[in-house]
Design an enzyme around this catalytic site. Sequence first.
Site, PDB file in Angstrom:
ATOM      1  N   ARG A  87      26.613  31.150  30.787  1.00  0.00           N
ATOM      2  CA  ARG A  87      27.513  32.543  30.795  1.00  0.00           C
ATOM      3  C   ARG A  87      29.203  31.963  29.929  1.00  0.00           C
ATOM      4  O   ARG A  87      29.702  32.497  29.504  1.00  0.00           O
ATOM      5  CB  ARG A  87      28.936  31.811  32.053  1.00  0.00           C
ATOM      6  CG  ARG A  87      27.258  33.022  33.180  1.00  0.00           C
ATOM      7  CD  ARG A  87      28.629  32.612  34.285  1.00  0.00           C
ATOM      8  NE  ARG A  87      29.185  33.814  34.119  1.00  0.00           N
ATOM      9  CZ  ARG A  87      30.827  33.655  35.704  1.00  0.00           C
ATOM     10  NH1 ARG A  87      30.483  32.507  36.393  1.00  0.00           N
ATOM     11  NH2 ARG A  87      31.412  34.584  35.669  1.00  0.00           N
TER      12      ARG A  87
ATOM     13  N   GLN B 253      41.535  34.877  40.617  1.00  0.00           N
ATOM     14  CA  GLN B 253      39.571  34.437  40.232  1.00  0.00           C
ATOM     15  C   GLN B 253      38.696  33.778  39.464  1.00  0.00           C
ATOM     16  O   GLN B 253      37.517  33.547  39.664  1.00  0.00           O
ATOM     17  CB  GLN B 253      39.193  35.724  41.321  1.00  0.00           C
ATOM     18  CG  GLN B 253      40.001  35.685  42.713  1.00  0.00           C
ATOM     19  CD  GLN B 253      39.380  36.509  43.645  1.00  0.00           C
ATOM     20  OE1 GLN B 253      38.757  36.680  44.487  1.00  0.00           O
ATOM     21  NE2 GLN B 253      40.149  38.138  43.172  1.00  0.00           N
TER      22      GLN B 253
ATOM     23  N   HIS C  65      39.227  30.233  41.348  1.00  0.00           N
ATOM     24  CA  HIS C  65      38.255  28.839  41.532  1.00  0.00           C
ATOM     25  C   HIS C  65      37.888  28.599  40.502  1.00  0.00           C
ATOM     26  O   HIS C  65      36.804  28.316  40.211  1.00  0.00           O
ATOM     27  CB  HIS C  65      37.014  30.564  41.111  1.00  0.00           C
ATOM     28  CG  HIS C  65      37.431  31.260  42.609  1.00  0.00           C
ATOM     29  ND1 HIS C  65      37.247  32.944  42.629  1.00  0.00           N
ATOM     30  CD2 HIS C  65      37.593  30.963  44.187  1.00  0.00           C
ATOM     31  CE1 HIS C  65      37.549  33.467  43.927  1.00  0.00           C
ATOM     32  NE2 HIS C  65      38.050  32.181  44.910  1.00  0.00           N
TER      33      HIS C  65
ATOM     34  N   THR D 142      39.171  43.515  41.688  1.00  0.00           N
ATOM     35  CA  THR D 142      39.070  42.708  42.351  1.00  0.00           C
ATOM     36  C   THR D 142      38.511  43.556  43.199  1.00  0.00           C
ATOM     37  O   THR D 142      39.373  43.913  44.234  1.00  0.00           O
ATOM     38  CB  THR D 142      39.945  41.244  42.776  1.00  0.00           C
ATOM     39  OG1 THR D 142      38.488  41.109  44.594  1.00  0.00           O
ATOM     40  CG2 THR D 142      41.036  41.635  43.582  1.00  0.00           C
TER      41      THR D 142
END
Length: 246
Positions: free
Chosen positions: A69, A100, A118, A187
């Site tokens: 990632r 997030q 997050h 989201t």
Amino acid sequence: MEFSDKLIEKLSKAKNVAVLKGAGVSAESGVPTFRDPGGIWEKFRPEELANFEAFMRDPDFVWSWYQHRREIMRDVTPNAGHYALAEMENLFENFDLITQNIDNLHFRAGSRNVTELHGNIERNFCIKCRHFAGEIDITEKKVLKCEKCGGLVRPDVVWFGEMLPMEALRHAEEAAANADVFFSIGTSAEVYPAAMLPVIAKRAGAYSVEINLNRTAISYELDETLTGKSGQILSELVNKIKEAGK
Ligand code: OAD
Ligand code: ZN
């Protein structure tokens, strides 16, 4: 896109504006989302990857997935949505961008007042002594060992079953409660406590607006859903706010 008079009027008077954003905002940069068709959770089960037990069971596997990632994120650039959000920060007295996402694209687009709920994939820390690792080689697939104590090093992101960073969550709740206008952008609003924020804002009196390709689990609670790509809608919205004399 036609914006409602109500929204433009609310925005032209607004002092406090807050935004909760999710993976959809980075989709136009080429970062896959989680729950859309072809998204990350279609290929992997969260319980195999994004939790502490999974990491302890197979640290190399989990580490290599985060390395993968990181490689994706290194190779992408912010899109029109990130730039529009960075510009919005200059248009209001208080503008809180609550994210997030763990991908840093908001900073690269120039946003400064960002609350990361997050964590951030660029940081890594030792699970034994909590020492933060410096810069790492993102092509190394074997899990990193702590330079201080030899413990396993993990990404500083929130995994399933873990608490959100307390100060970030407290700040986000306060921003939601104080917002005149609150946006929920890109989201699915399925992961709590983040998904609570638009509803907290709405109940505290904010004009609440969603920007998404589709309606979501919380659409019915909000004042408006603007359907379409966040990059395009946000750029048009910024122009409209400026025209309205902000
Ligand atoms: P999701 O993948 O759940 O949702 C992405 C949302 O973005 C969907 O509602 C899409 O319809 C929308 N979307 C996709 N492309 C878009 C575009 N170009 N413009 C506007 N909207 C678009 O992602 P999140 O809601 O961010 O948590 O997921 C929340 C959390 O779940 C993530 O932070 C992650 C994941 O498990 C952790 O890793 C802790
Ligand atoms: Zn250590």
